[in-house]
Design a protein around this motif. Structure first.
Motif, short mmCIF file in Angstrom:
data_model
loop_
_atom_site.label_atom_id
_atom_site.label_comp_id
_atom_site.label_asym_id
_atom_site.label_seq_id
_atom_site.Cartn_x
_atom_site.Cartn_y
_atom_site.Cartn_z
N GLU A 158 62.52 54.84 54.74
CA GLU A 158 63.42 54.26 55.73
C GLU A 158 64.08 53.04 55.12
O GLU A 158 63.41 52.13 54.63
CB GLU A 158 62.67 53.92 57.01
N SER A 159 65.41 53.05 55.13
CA SER A 159 66.15 52.00 54.47
C SER A 159 67.62 52.08 54.90
O SER A 159 68.09 53.14 55.28
CB SER A 159 66.04 52.19 52.95
N ASN A 160 68.32 50.99 54.80
CA ASN A 160 69.76 51.00 55.04
C ASN A 160 70.53 50.71 53.76
O ASN A 160 71.69 50.33 53.79
CB ASN A 160 70.13 50.01 56.15
N LYS A 161 69.87 50.90 52.65
CA LYS A 161 70.48 50.68 51.34
C LYS A 161 71.38 51.87 50.98
O LYS A 161 71.01 53.03 51.14
CB LYS A 161 69.38 50.53 50.30
N PHE A 162 72.56 51.54 50.47
CA PHE A 162 73.47 52.56 49.95
C PHE A 162 73.30 52.64 48.45
O PHE A 162 73.04 51.63 47.80
CB PHE A 162 74.92 52.19 50.29
N GLU A 163 73.48 53.79 47.90
CA GLU A 163 73.32 53.98 46.46
C GLU A 163 74.64 53.89 45.72
O GLU A 163 74.68 53.44 44.59
CB GLU A 163 72.66 55.35 46.19
N THR A 164 75.74 54.32 46.32
CA THR A 164 77.00 54.45 45.59
C THR A 164 78.07 53.46 46.00
O THR A 164 79.16 53.51 45.46
CB THR A 164 77.57 55.88 45.76
N CYS A 165 77.78 52.60 46.95
CA CYS A 165 78.81 51.68 47.41
C CYS A 165 78.19 50.41 47.97
O CYS A 165 77.00 50.36 48.22
CB CYS A 165 79.68 52.34 48.48
N ALA A 166 79.04 49.43 48.18
CA ALA A 166 78.63 48.20 48.84
C ALA A 166 79.17 48.26 50.26
O ALA A 166 80.25 47.77 50.55
CB ALA A 166 79.18 47.00 48.09
N CYS A 167 78.44 48.94 51.12
CA CYS A 167 78.87 49.11 52.51
C CYS A 167 78.11 48.14 53.40
O CYS A 167 76.89 48.09 53.35
CB CYS A 167 78.63 50.55 52.98
N GLY A 168 78.83 47.39 54.18
CA GLY A 168 78.22 46.36 55.02
C GLY A 168 77.80 46.88 56.38
O GLY A 168 78.25 46.37 57.39
N THR A 169 76.96 47.89 56.40
CA THR A 169 76.51 48.49 57.65
C THR A 169 75.20 49.23 57.41
O THR A 169 74.71 49.28 56.29
CB THR A 169 77.59 49.44 58.21
#
Length: 182
Positions: A158-169
């Protein structure tokens, strides 16, 4: 009991087939993606990639084999690659979606590139795969093999980390798979 199981199987097969067909249609629609995630200060709700991309990512594990199958598809899409001045192929979009589902795929080693000697990891990806279609085929085979070996060891985190972008959400999956210790 055997009769009940047989009836249940007959009733569930069409549902399973529909789900598989839906997933295939979603992955096939990647050719229509016009925007990919990159720097998304407002988050994915404010135009950070075509929704089709995130719909595929939200299929999670169901999409993985279908995405791997697309890794050889060099069809050019309308989605432009920021900074590099060319457009994504279906294979590139499929790989980005795969990376959002499974974090930590060893991209450069799977391409046979020594990542300790390469200073521009993004450049190496684009240069290698665009240099020769055979590189895409070789990469697809390597990713497929890696996934086959790694699948039993993938854990949901469980995580809100993105792998391919810097998305602020928050990540639309609220998590990802990653390779556990084995």
């Amino acid at each position: 009991m055997k009769r009940f199981n047989a009836i249940l199987l007959v009733l569930l097969l069409p549902v399973y087939g529909f789900c598989q067909q839906y997933a295939k249609q979603q992955v096939d629609s990647l050719k229509y993606v016009i925007d990919m995630p990159y720097l998304c200060a407002g988050g994915i709700e404010s135009g950070c990639a075509t929704q089709t991309f995130w719909n595929v990512v939200m299929l999670k594990q169901e999409a993985i084999p279908l995405l791997i199958d697309k890794l050889g598809d060099s069809t050019i899409t309308p989605a432009g690659v920021s900074v590099f001045g060319f457009n994504y192929t279906v294979a590139d979009i499929a790989y980005s979606a795969l990376q959002e589902i499974v974090h930590g795929i060893p991209t450069l080693p799977l391409m046979g590139i020594d990542n300790t000697k390469n200073t521009c990891h993004f450049c190496a990806y684009w240069e290698y795969l665009r240099a020769d279609h055979r590189h895409r085929v070789k990469f697809k085979k390597a990713v497929k093999s890696w996934y086959k070996r790694s699948k039993p060891h993938l854990l949901w985190v469980e995580s809100n980390k993105f792998e391919t972008c810097a998305c602020g959400t928050n990540h639309p999956n609220n998590g990802h798979y990653e390779l556990g210790k084995h």
